[in-house]
Design an enzyme around this catalytic site. Structure first.
Site, PDB file in Angstrom:
ATOM      1  N   ASP A   1     -29.702 -11.271   9.073  1.00  0.00           N
ATOM      2  CA  ASP A   1     -29.702 -10.210  10.087  1.00  0.00           C
ATOM      3  C   ASP A   1     -28.714 -10.580  11.185  1.00  0.00           C
ATOM      4  O   ASP A   1     -28.717 -11.713  11.692  1.00  0.00           O
ATOM      5  CB  ASP A   1     -31.105 -10.037  10.689  1.00  0.00           C
TER       6      ASP A   1
ATOM      7  N   GLU B   1     -28.413  -3.607   9.848  1.00  0.00           N
ATOM      8  CA  GLU B   1     -27.598  -4.822   9.894  1.00  0.00           C
ATOM      9  C   GLU B   1     -28.188  -5.945   9.060  1.00  0.00           C
ATOM     10  O   GLU B   1     -27.818  -7.118   9.230  1.00  0.00           O
ATOM     11  CB  GLU B   1     -27.428  -5.294  11.352  1.00  0.00           C
TER      12      GLU B   1
ATOM     13  N   ASN C   1     -23.144  -2.680  19.451  1.00  0.00           N
ATOM     14  CA  ASN C   1     -22.859  -1.238  19.405  1.00  0.00           C
ATOM     15  C   ASN C   1     -22.787  -0.645  20.805  1.00  0.00           C
ATOM     16  O   ASN C   1     -21.900   0.163  21.111  1.00  0.00           O
ATOM     17  CB  ASN C   1     -23.931  -0.510  18.591  1.00  0.00           C
TER      18      ASN C   1
ATOM     19  N   ASP D   1     -19.454  -1.271  13.148  1.00  0.00           N
ATOM     20  CA  ASP D   1     -19.194  -1.101  11.712  1.00  0.00           C
ATOM     21  C   ASP D   1     -18.256  -2.188  11.200  1.00  0.00           C
ATOM     22  O   ASP D   1     -18.437  -2.714  10.088  1.00  0.00           O
ATOM     23  CB  ASP D   1     -18.571   0.273  11.454  1.00  0.00           C
TER      24      ASP D   1
ATOM     25  N   HIS E   1     -19.713   1.967  18.261  1.00  0.00           N
ATOM     26  CA  HIS E   1     -20.127   1.913  16.858  1.00  0.00           C
ATOM     27  C   HIS E   1     -18.990   1.551  15.898  1.00  0.00           C
ATOM     28  O   HIS E   1     -19.235   0.869  14.893  1.00  0.00           O
ATOM     29  CB  HIS E   1     -20.769   3.238  16.455  1.00  0.00           C
TER      30      HIS E   1
END
Length: 377
Positions: free
Chosen positions: A254, A297, A262, A271, A267
């Site tokens: 994780d 994630e 973010n 990504d 974002h």
């Protein structure tokens, strides 16, 4: 037995039909590059045939340029076949393919006029080119339904080569046997064209099916397996490992503080962080290991043949690689860390979902302990 004018008409009709079908297939917005090349190649071949059959044109066009245009058609088709096999055909090779028939026909039309020699040598040359197309598919086609296309190219090559060879050996032949050979090749050529056309369409269909299969198993953002593919392929690994009496480890990963990434950077940067993590992990895995995006994630590693101790060592090495890496996106540099939970079949058995659940619990223990660490459970 065969009527030459009828067979010639059939050949023209089949050429137009196959060209029309390939053009129709290539008009789709998402068509493959090789489809467009095959369509253009057939258009060039039709244009070459039309120029060769036309009357009243200068010899330079009727007897020379027409063969060069047909050579261009085969060059485009061959390039498409190479691209289909994930290879390339340089412009120099394509120019050479076109120049050979141009030079041959120009010599036997303008320098030393000889219709039989011109027809013989160009026929044999185009026959060899069709065999080259067949060999290209056999070598680079990767088995995507190429057999029908190969048969078509081989048949076309044999027909053209036999006709050219016969004319070369018997340049003045006009007896019944010669007519039968000429007409038989006119009979085989349309059949070869049909095989090639349907074979090319079948190859494209299978390539699209492969794309759909990839879309159904691959996470579009990261390139890792998606959850459905993880469950399917992971169960296979578990079954083989159980039968082989070897251990399997599962690692849950994780990205730490991903929401803050973010919120702080946007974002698109988030990504890019996920893509970076996926690429980094995949670059360290063995061929039989699995990497999947489990959600958000979170990623899952399935490590075939490793126990908990070995998997912890692998996870720690990966954690350090992530910690040392920098992601550059949208003009910004981002550093991030990951928390990992590790478990194995030696502790929880060979049920994939139970192993994922145990690894997930261990990963949350790593987070509670301060993040950027590996925890085994």
């Amino acid at each position: 037995m065969f009527h030459q004018d009828t067979l010639l008409l059939v050949q023209i009709a089949f050429t137009l039909l196959t060209t029309g079908l390939l053009i129709s297939a290539a008009l789709y917005t998402d068509s493959l590059k090789e489809q467009r090349l095959w369509a253009m190649g057939n258009i060039a071949s039709c244009l070459g045939l039309a120029l060769g059959a036309a009357t009243g044109l200068p010899d330079l066009v009727h007897a020379c340029l027409s063969y060069g245009v047909m050579g261009l058609g085969l060059a485009l088709i061959l390039r498409g076949l190479r691209i289909f096999g994930r290879q390339e055909l340089g412009i120099g090779w394509m120019v050479g393919i076109v120049l050979v028939p141009l030079a041959v026909t120009a010599y036997f039309t303008l320098v030393q006029p000889s219709l039989p020699a011109r027809l013989a040598l160009t026929g044999m040359y185009f026959g060899v080119l069709n065999w080259v197309c067949a060999a290209t598919l056999l070598r680079h086609g990767n088995g995507h339904g190429v057999s029908v296309t190969v048969v078509g190219f081989v048949a076309l090559g044999v027909s053209l080569f036999v006709r050219g060879g016969y004319l070369l050996v018997n340049p003045q032949a006009s007896d019944q046997a010669a007519m039968e050979i000429m007409n038989f090749t006119l009979f085989v050529i349309p059949l070869g064209q049909v095989c090639v056309m349907f074979g090319l369409i079948l190859m494209v269909v299978r390539r699209y099916a492969e794309r759909l299969r990839m879309l159904s198993t691959i996470d579009a953002l990261t390139g890792a397996l998606n959850r459905a593919a993880l469950e399917l392929q992971g169960q296979r690994i578990m079954q083989r490992a159980r039968q082989g009496l070897r251990s399997v480890a599962v690692v849950m990963i994780d990205a730490d503080h991903f929401k803050q990434i973010n919120d702080s950077f946007g974002h698109p940067v988030g990504d890019e962080v996920l893509r970076h993590l996926s690429v980094l992990l995949m670059g360290q895995l063995r061929p039989n290991d699995l990497l999947a995006r489990y959600g958000g994630e979170e990623f899952v590693l399935v490590l075939d043949g490793l126990n908990s101790t070995s998997a912890v060592n692998v996870a720690e090495r990966l954690r350090q690689l992530v910690e040392q890496a920098t992601v550059t996106a949208e003009g910004q540099s981002v550093r991030y860390t990951v928390s990992m939970g590790v478990t194995s079949s030696g502790i929880h058995g060979y049920n994939l979902m139970q192993l994922i659940s145990a690894a997930d619990a261990a990963m949350y223990e790593a987070k509670r302990a301060g993040r950027n660490r590996v925890h085994s459970g």
